[in-house]
Design an enzyme around this catalytic site. Structure first.
Site, PDB file in Angstrom:
ATOM      1  N   ASP A   7      24.015 -14.505   4.879  1.00 60.57           N
ATOM      2  CA  ASP A   7      24.409 -15.802   5.422  1.00 60.57           C
ATOM      3  C   ASP A   7      23.154 -16.667   5.423  1.00 60.57           C
ATOM      4  O   ASP A   7      22.340 -16.584   6.334  1.00 60.57           O
ATOM      5  CB  ASP A   7      24.959 -15.639   6.839  1.00 60.57           C
ATOM      6  CG  ASP A   7      25.389 -16.962   7.450  1.00 60.57           C
ATOM      7  OD1 ASP A   7      25.788 -17.868   6.697  1.00 60.57           O
ATOM      8  OD2 ASP A   7      25.319 -17.086   8.690  1.00 60.57           O
ATOM      9  N   GLU A  67      27.148 -16.205   1.095  1.00 65.40           N
ATOM     10  CA  GLU A  67      28.069 -17.266   1.499  1.00 65.40           C
ATOM     11  C   GLU A  67      27.745 -18.559   0.775  1.00 65.40           C
ATOM     12  O   GLU A  67      26.576 -18.917   0.604  1.00 65.40           O
ATOM     13  CB  GLU A  67      27.989 -17.497   3.011  1.00 65.40           C
ATOM     14  CG  GLU A  67      29.045 -18.485   3.502  1.00 65.40           C
ATOM     15  CD  GLU A  67      29.076 -18.594   5.003  1.00 65.40           C
ATOM     16  OE1 GLU A  67      30.041 -18.103   5.593  1.00 65.40           O
ATOM     17  OE2 GLU A  67      28.125 -19.160   5.570  1.00 65.40           O
ATOM     18  N   ASP A 140      24.835 -15.201  13.104  1.00 65.62           N
ATOM     19  CA  ASP A 140      24.424 -15.224  11.689  1.00 65.62           C
ATOM     20  C   ASP A 140      24.519 -13.826  11.082  1.00 65.62           C
ATOM     21  O   ASP A 140      24.908 -13.658   9.925  1.00 65.62           O
ATOM     22  CB  ASP A 140      22.991 -15.740  11.547  1.00 65.62           C
ATOM     23  CG  ASP A 140      22.801 -17.095  12.186  1.00 65.62           C
ATOM     24  OD1 ASP A 140      23.119 -18.102  11.538  1.00 65.62           O
ATOM     25  OD2 ASP A 140      22.340 -17.125  13.342  1.00 65.62           O
TER      26      ASP A 140
END
Length: 157
Positions: A7, A67, A140
């Site tokens: 992420d 992501e 996160d």
């Protein structure tokens, strides 16, 4: 198969490593790479790169899932996240990893069942699906685990 979920962020980059086995998914490690907001951007990006390289050495993932950029954020934030994504993609490519990319909506839908899920819902579903005693923190890291779970689910199709 060992999957690394990433992420990306320029101050906090979440990572999650899971093993996908016939028996199910198992957490190997998760956490965040932190880079002080007081440092210039190029130094923060280097810290993220070095942190990812350390994760590669420690866990030897076979594939990575990163992501994608969320389009609803402001342009300045999107550019910074794009720079962090670029660092993650280059680090993975240099390691020889195949990289899959998933939008935040796709990840949420895969893990929670709806692309409009809140962060707390993602954390809880990651906790349940990976058999964790507590919510994965910070969010996160939970997002990175969710990205890895999403990739595993996509492979099973």
């Amino acid at each position: 198969m060992r999957v690394l979920g990433v992420d990306p962020g320029t101050r906090v980059c979440g990572y999650g490593v899971i093993d996908a086995t016939p028996a199910g998914l198992k957490v190997v490690d998760y956490g965040v790479i932190r880079a002080s907001a007081k440092k210039p951007l190029y130094e923060r990006l280097n810290i993220i790169h070095q942190g990812l390289c350390e994760i590669f050495r420690r866990h030897e993932p076979g594939v990575a899932a990163v992501e994608g950029v969320f389009y609803g954020i402001n342009v300045r934030t999107a550019i910074k996240i794009g720079e962090a994504r670029g660092v993650a993609l280059i680090a993975c490519a240099a390691e020889g990893l195949e990289v899959a990319e998933y939008s935040p909506r796709t990840v949420k839908k895969s893990v929670v069942g709806t692309g409009a899920a809140h962060k707390s819902q993602v954390q809880e579903m990651v906790r349940l699906q990976l058999g964790l005693a507590e919510l994965p923190e910070p969010d996160d890291a939970a997002d990175a685990l969710a990205i890895a779970i999403c990739h595993c689910r996509r492979l099973r199709r």
